[in-house]
Design a protein around this motif. Structure first.
Motif, PDB file in Angstrom:
ATOM      1  N   ASP B 131      -1.182  12.532   3.017  1.00  0.00           N
ATOM      2  CA  ASP B 131      -1.261  12.493   4.139  1.00  0.00           C
ATOM      3  C   ASP B 131       0.356  12.767   4.793  1.00  0.00           C
ATOM      4  O   ASP B 131       0.741  12.819   5.718  1.00  0.00           O
ATOM      5  CB  ASP B 131      -1.344  10.968   5.345  1.00  0.00           C
ATOM      6  N   ALA B 132       1.321  12.908   4.066  1.00  0.00           N
ATOM      7  CA  ALA B 132       3.193  12.675   4.690  1.00  0.00           C
ATOM      8  C   ALA B 132       3.427  13.283   5.753  1.00  0.00           C
ATOM      9  O   ALA B 132       3.828  13.548   6.424  1.00  0.00           O
ATOM     10  CB  ALA B 132       4.281  12.532   3.275  1.00  0.00           C
ATOM     11  N   ASN B 133       2.919  14.887   5.592  1.00  0.00           N
ATOM     12  CA  ASN B 133       3.182  15.555   6.755  1.00  0.00           C
ATOM     13  C   ASN B 133       2.545  15.603   8.022  1.00  0.00           C
ATOM     14  O   ASN B 133       2.284  16.302   8.511  1.00  0.00           O
ATOM     15  CB  ASN B 133       3.326  16.932   6.153  1.00  0.00           C
ATOM     16  N   VAL B 176       7.288  -2.062   0.925  1.00  0.00           N
ATOM     17  CA  VAL B 176       6.460  -0.409   1.335  1.00  0.00           C
ATOM     18  C   VAL B 176       6.046  -0.595   2.440  1.00  0.00           C
ATOM     19  O   VAL B 176       6.564   0.390   3.510  1.00  0.00           O
ATOM     20  CB  VAL B 176       6.204   0.357   0.059  1.00  0.00           C
ATOM     21  N   LEU B 177       5.136  -1.511   2.573  1.00  0.00           N
ATOM     22  CA  LEU B 177       4.443  -1.579   3.599  1.00  0.00           C
ATOM     23  C   LEU B 177       4.998  -1.523   5.056  1.00  0.00           C
ATOM     24  O   LEU B 177       4.509  -1.539   6.229  1.00  0.00           O
ATOM     25  CB  LEU B 177       3.341  -3.221   2.743  1.00  0.00           C
ATOM     26  N   MET B 178       5.948  -3.136   4.455  1.00  0.00           N
ATOM     27  CA  MET B 178       6.188  -3.021   6.047  1.00  0.00           C
ATOM     28  C   MET B 178       7.378  -1.709   6.592  1.00  0.00           C
ATOM     29  O   MET B 178       6.684  -1.853   7.715  1.00  0.00           O
ATOM     30  CB  MET B 178       7.796  -3.972   5.538  1.00  0.00           C
ATOM     31  N   GLN B 179       7.783  -0.953   5.487  1.00  0.00           N
ATOM     32  CA  GLN B 179       8.449   0.469   6.230  1.00  0.00           C
ATOM     33  C   GLN B 179       6.870   1.560   6.759  1.00  0.00           C
ATOM     34  O   GLN B 179       7.586   2.000   8.032  1.00  0.00           O
ATOM     35  CB  GLN B 179       9.164   0.985   5.091  1.00  0.00           C
ATOM     36  N   ILE B 180       5.779   1.032   7.020  1.00  0.00           N
ATOM     37  CA  ILE B 180       4.711   2.039   7.155  1.00  0.00           C
ATOM     38  C   ILE B 180       4.935   1.502   8.041  1.00  0.00           C
ATOM     39  O   ILE B 180       4.033   2.104   9.702  1.00  0.00           O
ATOM     40  CB  ILE B 180       3.863   2.503   5.886  1.00  0.00           C
ATOM     41  N   ALA B 181       4.511  -0.027   8.033  1.00  0.00           N
ATOM     42  CA  ALA B 181       3.845  -0.652   9.452  1.00  0.00           C
ATOM     43  C   ALA B 181       4.959  -0.501  10.922  1.00  0.00           C
ATOM     44  O   ALA B 181       4.350  -0.422  11.718  1.00  0.00           O
ATOM     45  CB  ALA B 181       3.698  -2.113   9.196  1.00  0.00           C
ATOM     46  N   LEU B 182       6.338  -0.089  10.360  1.00  0.00           N
ATOM     47  CA  LEU B 182       7.571  -0.210  10.992  1.00  0.00           C
ATOM     48  C   LEU B 182       7.929   1.697  11.934  1.00  0.00           C
ATOM     49  O   LEU B 182       8.364   2.329  12.950  1.00  0.00           O
ATOM     50  CB  LEU B 182       8.939  -0.452  10.338  1.00  0.00           C
ATOM     51  N   LEU B 183       6.510   2.543  10.825  1.00  0.00           N
ATOM     52  CA  LEU B 183       7.079   3.776  11.159  1.00  0.00           C
ATOM     53  C   LEU B 183       6.806   4.430  12.955  1.00  0.00           C
ATOM     54  O   LEU B 183       5.705   3.059  13.320  1.00  0.00           O
ATOM     55  CB  LEU B 183       6.318   4.734  10.529  1.00  0.00           C
ATOM     56  N   GLY B 189       8.738  12.132  10.348  1.00  0.00           N
ATOM     57  CA  GLY B 189       8.956  13.031   9.591  1.00  0.00           C
ATOM     58  C   GLY B 189       9.666  12.511   8.548  1.00  0.00           C
ATOM     59  O   GLY B 189      10.006  12.258   6.829  1.00  0.00           O
ATOM     60  N   HIS B 190      11.266  11.893   8.741  1.00  0.00           N
ATOM     61  CA  HIS B 190      12.570  11.708   8.286  1.00  0.00           C
ATOM     62  C   HIS B 190      12.169  10.300   7.747  1.00  0.00           C
ATOM     63  O   HIS B 190      12.423  10.363   6.291  1.00  0.00           O
ATOM     64  CB  HIS B 190      13.353  11.473   8.603  1.00  0.00           C
ATOM     65  N   ASP B 191      12.030   9.863   8.507  1.00  0.00           N
ATOM     66  CA  ASP B 191      11.431   8.637   7.725  1.00  0.00           C
ATOM     67  C   ASP B 191       9.931   8.345   6.270  1.00  0.00           C
ATOM     68  O   ASP B 191      10.464   8.092   5.464  1.00  0.00           O
ATOM     69  CB  ASP B 191      10.354   7.673   8.681  1.00  0.00           C
ATOM     70  N   ARG B 192       8.785   8.902   6.861  1.00  0.00           N
ATOM     71  CA  ARG B 192       8.057   9.318   5.825  1.00  0.00           C
ATOM     72  C   ARG B 192       8.626   9.762   4.616  1.00  0.00           C
ATOM     73  O   ARG B 192       8.776   9.054   2.882  1.00  0.00           O
ATOM     74  CB  ARG B 192       7.144  10.156   6.277  1.00  0.00           C
ATOM     75  N   ASP B 193       9.404  10.326   4.414  1.00  0.00           N
ATOM     76  CA  ASP B 193      10.054  11.389   3.401  1.00  0.00           C
ATOM     77  C   ASP B 193      11.393  10.043   2.370  1.00  0.00           C
ATOM     78  O   ASP B 193      10.277  10.053   1.342  1.00  0.00           O
ATOM     79  CB  ASP B 193      11.084  12.345   3.629  1.00  0.00           C
ATOM     80  N   LEU B 194      11.636   9.456   4.103  1.00  0.00           N
ATOM     81  CA  LEU B 194      12.980   8.174   3.178  1.00  0.00           C
ATOM     82  C   LEU B 194      11.787   7.518   2.182  1.00  0.00           C
ATOM     83  O   LEU B 194      12.107   6.624   1.141  1.00  0.00           O
ATOM     84  CB  LEU B 194      13.302   7.777   4.297  1.00  0.00           C
ATOM     85  N   ASN B 196       8.393   7.992   1.144  1.00  0.00           N
ATOM     86  CA  ASN B 196       8.011   8.093   0.073  1.00  0.00           C
ATOM     87  C   ASN B 196       9.843   8.686  -1.557  1.00  0.00           C
ATOM     88  O   ASN B 196       8.874   8.104  -2.822  1.00  0.00           O
ATOM     89  CB  ASN B 196       7.913  10.070  -0.023  1.00  0.00           C
ATOM     90  N   GLN B 197      10.708   8.996  -1.084  1.00  0.00           N
ATOM     91  CA  GLN B 197      11.465   8.908  -2.201  1.00  0.00           C
ATOM     92  C   GLN B 197      11.935   7.407  -2.251  1.00  0.00           C
ATOM     93  O   GLN B 197      12.127   7.454  -3.930  1.00  0.00           O
ATOM     94  CB  GLN B 197      12.731   9.522  -1.180  1.00  0.00           C
ATOM     95  N   GLY B 198      11.893   6.102  -1.692  1.00  0.00           N
ATOM     96  CA  GLY B 198      12.378   5.385  -2.222  1.00  0.00           C
ATOM     97  C   GLY B 198      10.333   4.534  -3.105  1.00  0.00           C
ATOM     98  O   GLY B 198      11.436   3.715  -4.149  1.00  0.00           O
ATOM     99  N   MET B 199       9.483   5.214  -2.960  1.00  0.00           N
ATOM    100  CA  MET B 199       8.730   4.077  -3.890  1.00  0.00           C
ATOM    101  C   MET B 199       8.418   5.142  -4.949  1.00  0.00           C
ATOM    102  O   MET B 199       8.390   5.114  -5.915  1.00  0.00           O
ATOM    103  CB  MET B 199       7.150   4.843  -3.021  1.00  0.00           C
ATOM    104  N   ASN B 200       9.486   6.426  -5.500  1.00  0.00           N
ATOM    105  CA  ASN B 200       9.114   7.947  -6.251  1.00  0.00           C
ATOM    106  C   ASN B 200      10.490   6.487  -7.121  1.00  0.00           C
ATOM    107  O   ASN B 200      10.155   6.637  -8.114  1.00  0.00           O
ATOM    108  CB  ASN B 200       9.627   9.071  -6.169  1.00  0.00           C
ATOM    109  N   GLN B 201      11.605   6.687  -6.324  1.00  0.00           N
ATOM    110  CA  GLN B 201      12.359   6.371  -7.432  1.00  0.00           C
ATOM    111  C   GLN B 201      11.964   4.576  -7.284  1.00  0.00           C
ATOM    112  O   GLN B 201      12.865   4.267  -8.484  1.00  0.00           O
ATOM    113  CB  GLN B 201      13.943   5.496  -6.070  1.00  0.00           C
ATOM    114  N   SER B 202      11.305   3.129  -6.847  1.00  0.00           N
ATOM    115  CA  SER B 202      10.998   2.203  -7.630  1.00  0.00           C
ATOM    116  C   SER B 202      10.108   2.017  -8.442  1.00  0.00           C
ATOM    117  O   SER B 202       9.845   1.030  -9.168  1.00  0.00           O
ATOM    118  CB  SER B 202      10.874   1.229  -6.487  1.00  0.00           C
ATOM    119  N   ASN B 203       8.925   3.269  -8.301  1.00  0.00           N
ATOM    120  CA  ASN B 203       7.839   3.483  -9.845  1.00  0.00           C
ATOM    121  C   ASN B 203       7.696   2.820  -8.954  1.00  0.00           C
ATOM    122  O   ASN B 203       6.005   2.121  -9.789  1.00  0.00           O
ATOM    123  CB  ASN B 203       8.165   2.796 -10.661  1.00  0.00           C
ATOM    124  N   VAL B 204       6.652   2.788  -7.427  1.00  0.00           N
ATOM    125  CA  VAL B 204       5.353   1.274  -6.881  1.00  0.00           C
ATOM    126  C   VAL B 204       4.518   1.611  -7.314  1.00  0.00           C
ATOM    127  O   VAL B 204       3.680   1.194  -7.760  1.00  0.00           O
ATOM    128  CB  VAL B 204       5.749   1.630  -5.611  1.00  0.00           C
TER     129      VAL B 204
END
Lengths: 180, 225
Positions: B131-133, B176-183, B189-194, B196-204
């Motif tokens: 749903d990122a977009n 991750v959940l804290m970041q989404i809760a604070l969206l 748009g930019h925050d969601r990308d970040l 997602n990138q963070g999730m990719n980097q940390s392989n959550v």
């Protein structure tokens, strides 16, 4: 009613006493959380977590120190641990940003005092920054800071002094404002 | 040594100007109190959630079943011995396995709770990525993230977090959940990308998926039993 009676009533399950205890301390907890976090949502989150933990663990409060001291120990633990997690997350983001900005030249705008002050305080080591904000901005005593952070009073004093020295260097461009 | 740079004029000036640093607004007392009350009630509700009640009951039945099974097995073993030895069994065997199984009851219940929670979080994060977009869903996602965040913190405080690998995963999920809760629904748009990138980097998500036993949720829960 003094505070020990209020705490006894909270322990016995009196919800009005819980609210009274919360009202007596929430301003200071929230202010400290906000000063350290710089974000209203995070400050609220940390304040709520502080009180949830405090009420859950009130049975372990023995009354050797003031309740406010015990509460501020929980506050600083919650806030500093929370900020470390956020910082770790933001660092990942910053690393991504840095990777995207390779080769880009930035022109730094001339910052005003408020911006430079923020940058300087943010750049302080965590211990210095915490002591500086608690003492010089929120008015905690070194004894309160020492108890909350689990350090000696002398350590608190030394960290404050070093924080001020670093800020003095960082804000040297504004020396005219304090030497007049 | 640390006093050599002390300057009362600078210190006074610094105190004055620093008051503007992260200046707090009026304390939102009632708003926070309502959330504290809700979180404390929620914590209690989670401990008594129907599926947890089911899990504990099922585990208790299982433990009882194992205990009875072992007791009767030992009884018949002893019965054979009675036939061969001609003596009477002096004590009721099987009490030790029962005690052991009861001791592990809490651990089983927490494993079930962890499996259910991880499955829900996996579904949520997968949905967040797909749903990122769509900014229209931000408020809903933030609300769901807050709910899962509360559960994450409860899990972190529970015996389930005694497992270092699970604890590390829970800490990553909390972030991750804290970041989404604070969206922010307006500027996301930019925050969601970040995120997602963070999730990719940390392989959550891969870590999360590898922590969940294979199969549908109900089967996973039964598998834990």
């Amino acid at each position: 009613m003094d505070e020990s009676q209020l705490i006894a009533r909270v322990r016995s399950g009196d919800s009005a006493a819980e609210r009274a205890l919360y009202d007596a301390h929430v301003d200071r907890v929230y202010r400290l959380a906000f000063r350290l976090a710089g974000d209203d949502a995070l400050a609220q989150d940390f304040t709520q977590e502080t009180f949830i933990r405090a009420f859950d663990r009130l049975g372990s409060f023995r009354g050797d120190a003031a309740f406010s001291t015990w509460l501020h120990t929980i506050t600083t633990t919650v806030v500093l641990n929370g900020l470390r997690k956020v910082k770790r997350f933001r660092q990942r983001e910053a690393d991504i940003d840095d990777a995207h900005e390779i080769g880009t030249v930035h022109r730094q705008a001339e910052p005003d005092l408020k911006v430079r002050l923020k940058q300087a305080i943010d750049a302080l080591p965590e211990g210095y920054r915490t002591v500086f904000l608690m003492h010089d901005v929120e008015g905690y005593t070194h004894e309160e800071i020492g108890a909350a952070l689990g350090v000696e009073t002398g350590t608190s004093k030394a960290q404050l002094s070093r924080a001020r020295a670093k800020l003095r260097v960082a804000l040297a461009d504004f020396a005219g404002e304090w030497t007049i | 040594m640390t006093d050599q740079h002390e300057d009362p004029k600078f210190e006074q000036w610094l105190k004055n100007v620093a008051d503007s640093y992260h200046a707090p607004r009026t304390t939102p007392r009632d708003e926070m109190w309502a959330k504290i009350q809700h979180a404390r009630r929620h914590k209690h509700i989670i401990e008594l959630r129907p599926w947890m009640g089911w899990a504990v009951a099922a585990a208790a039945v299982l433990v009882l079943g194992i205990g009875i099974g072992r007791w009767t097995a030992n009884q018949s073993d002893d019965g054979s011995r009675v036939a061969t030895n001609g003596s009477t069994p002096s004590a009721v065997p099987g009490s030790t396995p029962v005690t052991r199984e009861i001791d592990s009851l809490a651990g089983v219940a927490y494993r079930i709770a962890a499996t259910q929670y991880l499955s829900r979080t996996e579904a949520f994060l997968t949905s967040f990525r797909t749903d990122a977009n769509r900014s229209a869903n931000t408020a809903r996602l933030a609300r769901q993230a807050r709910g899962l965040l509360a559960t994450t913190r409860l899990m972190l405080d529970s015996p389930a977090a005694n497992d270092p690998r699970l604890r590390s995963l829970l800490e990553d999920l909390e972030l991750v959940l804290m970041q989404i809760a604070l969206l922010n629904p307006l500027e996301d748009g930019h925050d969601r990308d970040l995120i997602n990138q963070g999730m990719n980097q940390s392989n959550v998500l891969p870590k999360l998926r590898s922590a969940i036993p294979a199969g549908p949720v109900s089967a996973r829960t039964q598998g834990a039993l």
